[in-house]
Design an enzyme around this catalytic site. Structure first.
Site, PDB file in Angstrom:
ATOM      1  N   ILE A  67       0.843  -1.208   0.000  1.00 25.83           N
ATOM      2  CA  ILE A  67       0.000   0.000   0.000  1.00 25.83           C
ATOM      3  C   ILE A  67       0.877   1.258   0.000  1.00 25.83           C
ATOM      4  N   LEU A  89      13.005  -2.633   4.468  1.00 17.58           N
ATOM      5  CA  LEU A  89      13.133  -3.689   3.443  1.00 17.58           C
ATOM      6  C   LEU A  89      13.137  -5.071   4.096  1.00 17.58           C
ATOM      7  N   ILE A 129      11.936   1.729  11.667  1.00 14.93           N
ATOM      8  CA  ILE A 129      11.163   2.772  12.371  1.00 14.93           C
ATOM      9  C   ILE A 129      11.434   2.753  13.874  1.00 14.93           C
ATOM     10  N   THR A 152      -6.315  -0.606  10.654  1.00 14.24           N
ATOM     11  CA  THR A 152      -7.073  -1.665   9.995  1.00 14.24           C
ATOM     12  C   THR A 152      -8.426  -1.918  10.656  1.00 14.24           C
ATOM     13  N   ASP A 153      -9.371  -2.433   9.869  1.00 13.38           N
ATOM     14  CA  ASP A 153     -10.673  -2.810  10.437  1.00 13.38           C
ATOM     15  C   ASP A 153     -10.566  -4.025  11.363  1.00 13.38           C
ATOM     16  N   GLU A 154      -9.414  -4.740  11.301  1.00 12.64           N
ATOM     17  CA  GLU A 154      -9.270  -5.937  12.153  1.00 12.64           C
ATOM     18  C   GLU A 154      -9.301  -5.592  13.631  1.00 12.64           C
ATOM     19  N   TYR A 166      -1.330  -9.840  15.385  1.00  8.48           N
ATOM     20  CA  TYR A 166      -1.289  -8.705  14.445  1.00  8.48           C
ATOM     21  C   TYR A 166      -2.339  -7.658  14.813  1.00  8.48           C
ATOM     22  N   LYS A 182      -1.996  -3.771  16.258  1.00  7.80           N
ATOM     23  CA  LYS A 182      -2.524  -2.579  15.577  1.00  7.80           C
ATOM     24  C   LYS A 182      -3.463  -1.818  16.527  1.00  7.80           C
ATOM     25  N   LYS A 221      -1.035 -12.930   1.004  1.00  5.72           N
ATOM     26  CA  LYS A 221      -2.407 -12.545   1.329  1.00  5.72           C
ATOM     27  C   LYS A 221      -3.364 -13.254   0.374  1.00  5.72           C
ATOM     28  N   TYR A 281      -9.046 -21.665   3.802  1.00  3.30           N
ATOM     29  CA  TYR A 281      -9.068 -21.985   5.237  1.00  3.30           C
ATOM     30  C   TYR A 281     -10.485 -22.391   5.681  1.00  3.30           C
ATOM     31  N   ASP A 291      -8.346 -24.574   9.595  1.00  2.00           N
ATOM     32  CA  ASP A 291      -8.573 -23.141   9.741  1.00  2.00           C
ATOM     33  C   ASP A 291      -7.440 -22.443  10.501  1.00  2.00           C
TER      34      ASP A 291
HETATM   35  P1  NAD Z   1       3.285  -4.789   3.519  1.00  2.00           P
HETATM   36  O1  NAD Z   1       3.606  -5.949   4.396  1.00  2.00           O
HETATM   37  O2  NAD Z   1       3.094  -5.011   2.064  1.00  2.00           O
HETATM   38  O3  NAD Z   1       4.443  -3.685   3.659  1.00  2.00           O
HETATM   39  C1  NAD Z   1       4.980  -3.319   4.898  1.00  2.00           C
HETATM   40  C2  NAD Z   1       6.203  -2.453   4.632  1.00  2.00           C
HETATM   41  O4  NAD Z   1       6.724  -2.017   5.909  1.00  2.00           O
HETATM   42  C3  NAD Z   1       7.343  -3.188   3.925  1.00  2.00           C
HETATM   43  O5  NAD Z   1       7.896  -2.381   2.910  1.00  2.00           O
HETATM   44  C4  NAD Z   1       8.363  -3.435   5.038  1.00  2.00           C
HETATM   45  O6  NAD Z   1       9.692  -3.509   4.575  1.00  2.00           O
HETATM   46  C5  NAD Z   1       8.139  -2.222   5.929  1.00  2.00           C
HETATM   47  N1  NAD Z   1       8.547  -2.456   7.314  1.00  2.00           N
HETATM   48  C6  NAD Z   1       8.199  -3.502   8.115  1.00  2.00           C
HETATM   49  N2  NAD Z   1       8.792  -3.378   9.315  1.00  2.00           N
HETATM   50  C7  NAD Z   1       9.499  -2.215   9.285  1.00  2.00           C
HETATM   51  C8  NAD Z   1      10.296  -1.520  10.227  1.00  2.00           C
HETATM   52  N3  NAD Z   1      10.511  -2.013  11.459  1.00  2.00           N
HETATM   53  N4  NAD Z   1      10.856  -0.349   9.876  1.00  2.00           N
HETATM   54  C9  NAD Z   1      10.660   0.158   8.617  1.00  2.00           C
HETATM   55  N5  NAD Z   1       9.930  -0.463   7.681  1.00  2.00           N
HETATM   56  C10 NAD Z   1       9.338  -1.627   8.011  1.00  2.00           C
HETATM   57  O7  NAD Z   1       2.034  -4.116   4.189  1.00  2.00           O
HETATM   58  P2  NAD Z   1       0.758  -3.420   3.503  1.00  2.00           P
HETATM   59  O8  NAD Z   1      -0.232  -4.456   3.177  1.00  2.00           O
HETATM   60  O9  NAD Z   1       1.224  -2.473   2.475  1.00  2.00           O
HETATM   61  O10 NAD Z   1       0.179  -2.618   4.767  1.00  2.00           O
HETATM   62  C11 NAD Z   1       0.632  -1.298   5.061  1.00  2.00           C
HETATM   63  C12 NAD Z   1      -0.105  -0.779   6.274  1.00  2.00           C
HETATM   64  O11 NAD Z   1      -1.505  -0.787   6.023  1.00  2.00           O
HETATM   65  C13 NAD Z   1       0.104  -1.604   7.540  1.00  2.00           C
HETATM   66  O12 NAD Z   1       0.215  -0.724   8.623  1.00  2.00           O
HETATM   67  C14 NAD Z   1      -1.159  -2.431   7.660  1.00  2.00           C
HETATM   68  O13 NAD Z   1      -1.448  -2.729   9.002  1.00  2.00           O
HETATM   69  C15 NAD Z   1      -2.182  -1.483   7.072  1.00  2.00           C
HETATM   70  N6  NAD Z   1      -3.356  -2.115   6.447  1.00  2.00           N
HETATM   71  C16 NAD Z   1      -3.190  -3.092   5.510  1.00  2.00           C
HETATM   72  C17 NAD Z   1      -4.323  -3.638   4.895  1.00  2.00           C
HETATM   73  C18 NAD Z   1      -4.201  -4.706   3.830  1.00  2.00           C
HETATM   74  O14 NAD Z   1      -5.222  -5.259   3.422  1.00  2.00           O
HETATM   75  N7  NAD Z   1      -3.009  -5.050   3.353  1.00  2.00           N
HETATM   76  C19 NAD Z   1      -5.597  -3.188   5.253  1.00  2.00           C
HETATM   77  C20 NAD Z   1      -5.713  -2.206   6.234  1.00  2.00           C
HETATM   78  C21 NAD Z   1      -4.586  -1.662   6.808  1.00  2.00           C
HETATM   79  O1  DAU Z   2      -8.908  -6.346   7.194  1.00  2.00           O
HETATM   80  C1  DAU Z   2      -7.706  -5.672   6.946  1.00  2.00           C
HETATM   81  C2  DAU Z   2      -6.564  -6.647   7.060  1.00  2.00           C
HETATM   82  O2  DAU Z   2      -6.652  -7.482   5.919  1.00  2.00           O
HETATM   83  C3  DAU Z   2      -5.196  -5.996   7.140  1.00  2.00           C
HETATM   84  O3  DAU Z   2      -5.100  -5.278   8.339  1.00  2.00           O
HETATM   85  C4  DAU Z   2      -4.083  -7.041   7.084  1.00  2.00           C
HETATM   86  O4  DAU Z   2      -2.831  -6.401   7.004  1.00  2.00           O
HETATM   87  C5  DAU Z   2      -4.287  -7.907   5.862  1.00  2.00           C
HETATM   88  O5  DAU Z   2      -3.344  -8.947   5.878  1.00  2.00           O
HETATM   89  C6  DAU Z   2      -5.688  -8.481   5.824  1.00  2.00           C
HETATM   90  O6  DAU Z   2      -5.882  -9.459   6.885  1.00  2.00           O
HETATM   91  P1  DAU Z   2      -6.703 -10.805   6.601  1.00  2.00           P
HETATM   92  O7  DAU Z   2      -6.297 -11.817   7.593  1.00  2.00           O
HETATM   93  O8  DAU Z   2      -8.157 -10.543   6.452  1.00  2.00           O
HETATM   94  O9  DAU Z   2      -6.124 -11.113   5.138  1.00  2.00           O
HETATM   95  P2  DAU Z   2      -5.620 -12.437   4.421  1.00  2.00           P
HETATM   96  O10 DAU Z   2      -5.402 -12.080   3.000  1.00  2.00           O
HETATM   97  O11 DAU Z   2      -4.503 -13.089   5.154  1.00  2.00           O
HETATM   98  O12 DAU Z   2      -6.885 -13.385   4.516  1.00  2.00           O
HETATM   99  C7  DAU Z   2      -8.136 -12.989   3.984  1.00  2.00           C
HETATM  100  C8  DAU Z   2      -9.116 -14.116   4.257  1.00  2.00           C
HETATM  101  O13 DAU Z   2      -8.725 -15.255   3.475  1.00  2.00           O
HETATM  102  C9  DAU Z   2      -9.128 -14.591   5.692  1.00  2.00           C
HETATM  103  O14 DAU Z   2     -10.437 -14.979   6.048  1.00  2.00           O
HETATM  104  C10 DAU Z   2      -8.217 -15.824   5.680  1.00  2.00           C
HETATM  105  C11 DAU Z   2      -8.454 -16.390   4.296  1.00  2.00           C
HETATM  106  N1  DAU Z   2      -7.302 -17.095   3.701  1.00  2.00           N
HETATM  107  C12 DAU Z   2      -6.104 -16.455   3.667  1.00  2.00           C
HETATM  108  C13 DAU Z   2      -5.000 -17.077   3.133  1.00  2.00           C
HETATM  109  C14 DAU Z   2      -3.671 -16.374   3.093  1.00  2.00           C
HETATM  110  C15 DAU Z   2      -7.454 -18.366   3.166  1.00  2.00           C
HETATM  111  O15 DAU Z   2      -8.579 -18.950   3.168  1.00  2.00           O
HETATM  112  N2  DAU Z   2      -6.358 -18.998   2.640  1.00  2.00           N
HETATM  113  C16 DAU Z   2      -5.129 -18.409   2.617  1.00  2.00           C
HETATM  114  O16 DAU Z   2      -4.162 -19.044   2.148  1.00  2.00           O
END
Ligand code: NAD
Ligand code: DAU
Length: 343
Positions: free
Chosen positions: A12, A34, A59, A124-126, A149, A153, A188, A206, A271
Site C-alpha cells: 500500500i 526492506l 522505524i 485496519t478494520d481488524e 497482528y 494494531k 495474502k 481456510y 482453519d
Molecule cells: P506490507 O507488508 O506489504 O508492507 C509493509 C512495509 O513495511 C514493507 O515495505 C516493510 O519492509 C516495511 N517495514 C516492516 N517493518 C518495518 C520496520 N521495522 N521499519 C521500517 N519499515 C518496516 O504491508 P501493507 O499491506 O502495504 O500494509 C501497510 C499498512 O496498512 C500496515 O500498517 C497495515 O497494518 C495497514 N493495512 C493493511 C491492509 C491490507 O489489506 N493489506 C488493510 C488495512 C490496513
Molecule cells: O482487514 C484488513 C486486514 O486485511 C489488514 O489489516 C491485514 O494487514 C491484511 O493482511 C488483511 O488481513 P486478513 O487476515 O483478512 O487477510 P488475508 O489475506 O490473510 O486473509 C483474507 C481471508 O482469506 C481470511 O479470512 C483468511 C483467508 N485465507 C487467507 C489465506 C492467506 C485463506 O482462506 N487462505 C489463505 O491461504
C-alpha cells in the site's frame, strides 16, 4: 509539502508514493527497513524522481527517526510500516509486536519532540474483531482484536491517540478493510490465489471458506488516506471500507473464473487459529466529511489485478524465492490439507 512515508516499499505504501509523486508536486521521503515484504522494484516508476528520496532503516531506530524528522523537517508523516500478515503474526509474534507497537511508539516520540504538523497512523478494520451480520463497525465501535497482528494494531492505535490527547500531537487514524491490487505480496488471500492459479497449483482455502471480508482496491484506499491527510480532523479516526463484502470462497471462485482455471484447483486446509469470521465497516464518516467513496468495482479491480500478475511473472518469481518458500512450507504444511471444507 514534504511528507515522510514509512513502509513505502510495501504494497500500500508504494501505491501511495506512486500516487503522490504522480499526481502532486509534493516531496516524499520513504523510510523502509526492506523486510521480506519491502521491495524497491515496487518503486521503479518513481525512484529517479528528484522529489523522491529513499532511506533504508528501521522505524524503531530512535536516532534515525529523530534525525529524519529534524533534518528533513517533513510537514507530515504517513505511517504504513508494519508487520502486516495475520498468519505470520501467529507463527512468530515477536517482530510484529516490536515493529507495530514499539516502532510506532518510536515514531510518535520523534514526532512529538520535533513538533510534527500531522501524523497519519494507517490502521485496519481488524481492530474491531469479528462482527455478526448485519452489524457494521463505525469509528466508535469497541476494539476486540483476535490475533497478535490485530492486537498490535489496536495497541498502536490507542498509543497514537494518547499522543493527541496528552501532547496534542496532531494525530489522525485511518482503519481500512482488506486491500487488493497490483504489487501485493503473495502471502495474502487474493495474490496468493492468483499466483497459485496461474501456475496450476492448489488454492488453500481456510476452514469452510465462508469467512467474509470487505474488499477495497488499493488506489481507493490511497485516495482515502490523501483525503484524511489533508482534511481529516485532528484526534479523529476514519474508517475506509470497500463496500464490497464477499465470502472467501466466492472470491476464490471469481479468481479461477477470470484466470480461466478449473474449480478443481480449490483445496481446503485446517482453519487459522482464532480466525475472525466476518469484518464489516461503515465509511460513512469519511464520505460525509470529505466526499470520498470507493470507485473501483470488484470485478474490474480483480480482473485488472489478475492481468497485472500475469504480466509480472518475474516480479512474482522474485518475491516467491528464498524466504517465501520456507514460510509457505511451514504455514501450508501437508498435514494441514483436508479433503473437504471444515468449520
Ligand atoms: P506490507 O507488508 O506489504 O508492507 C509493509 C512495509 O513495511 C514493507 O515495505 C516493510 O519492509 C516495511 N517495514 C516492516 N517493518 C518495518 C520496520 N521495522 N521499519 C521500517 N519499515 C518496516 O504491508 P501493507 O499491506 O502495504 O500494509 C501497510 C499498512 O496498512 C500496515 O500498517 C497495515 O497494518 C495497514 N493495512 C493493511 C491492509 C491490507 O489489506 N493489506 C488493510 C488495512 C490496513
Ligand atoms: O482487514 C484488513 C486486514 O486485511 C489488514 O489489516 C491485514 O494487514 C491484511 O493482511 C488483511 O488481513 P486478513 O487476515 O483478512 O487477510 P488475508 O489475506 O490473510 O486473509 C483474507 C481471508 O482469506 C481470511 O479470512 C483468511 C483467508 N485465507 C487467507 C489465506 C492467506 C485463506 O482462506 N487462505 C489463505 O491461504
Amino acid at each position: 509539502m514534504k511528507i515522510l512515508v514509512t513502509g513505502g516499499a510495501g504494497f500500500i505504501g508504494s501505491a501511495f508514493i506512486r500516487m503522490v509523486i504522480g499526481e502532486t508536486d509534493w516531496r516524499v521521503v520513504n523510510l523502509d527497513k526492506l523486510t521480506y515484504a519491502g521491495n524497491l522494484e515496487n518503486l521503479a516508476d518513481v525512484e529517479h524522481d528528484a522529489r523522491y528520496r529513499f532511506v533504508e532503516g528501521d522505524i524503531g531506530d530512535e536516532a534515525l527517526a529523530g534525525a529524519l524528522m529534524s533534518g528533513e523537517k517533513p510537514d507530515a508523516i504517513v505511517h504504513f510500516a508494519a508487520e502486516s500478515h495475520v498468519d505470520r503474526s501467529i507463527l512468530s509474534p515477536e517482530p510484529v509486536i516490536r515493529t507495530n507497537l514499539h516502532g510506532t511508539f518510536t515514531l510518535l516520540e520523534a514526532a512529538r519532540k520535533n513538533r510534527l504538523g500531522r501524523f497519519v497512523h494507517v490502521s485496519t478494520d481488524e481492530v474491531y474483531g469479528s462482527l455478526p451480520a448485519p452489524l457494521e463497525a463505525d469509528e466508535s465501535f469497541p476494539l476486540n482484536p483476535s490475533s497478535p497482528y490485530s492486537a498490535s494494531k489496536a495497541g498502536s492505535d490507542l498509543l497514537a491517540r494518547s499522543y493527541f490527547t496528552t501532547y496534542r500531537l496532531p494525530v489522525v487514524i485511518t482503519r481500512a478493510s482488506n486491500n487488493y491490487g497490483p504489487y501485493q505480496f503473495p502471502e495474502k488471500l487474493i495474490p496468493l490465489m492468483i499466483a497459485n492459479a496461474l501456475e496450476d497449483r492448489p488454492l488453500p482455502v481456510y476452514g469452510d471458506g465462508m469467512q467474509v471480508r470487505d474488499w477495497l482496491y488499493v488506489d481507493d484506499h490511497c485516495r482515502g488516506i490523501l483525503e484524511v491527510l489533508q482534511k481529516g480532523r485532528e484526534g479523529e479516526i476514519y474508517n475506509i471500507g470497500g463496500n464490497r463484502s464477499l465470502p472467501n470462497l466466492e472470491v476464490v471462485r471469481q479468481v479461477l473464473a477470470l484466470a480461466g482455471k478449473p474449480e478443481s484447483l480449490i483445496g481446503y486446509v485446517t482453519d487459522r487459529p482464532g480466525h475472525d469470521r466476518r469484518y464489516a465497516l461503515s465509511s460513512e464518516k469519511l464520505t460525509r466529511e470529505t466526499g470520498w467513496r470507493p470507485v473501483m468495482d470488484f470485478a474490474t479491480g480483480l480482473a485488472r489485478t489478475i492481468e497485472w500478475y500475469r504480466a509480472h511473472a518475474a516480479w512474482v518469481a522474485h518475491v516467491r524465492s528464498g524466504e517465501y518458500r520456507a514460510y509457505y512450507e511451514k504455514n501450508y504444511d501437508t498435514a494441514r490439507w483436508c479433503a473437504e471444507p471444515r468449520t
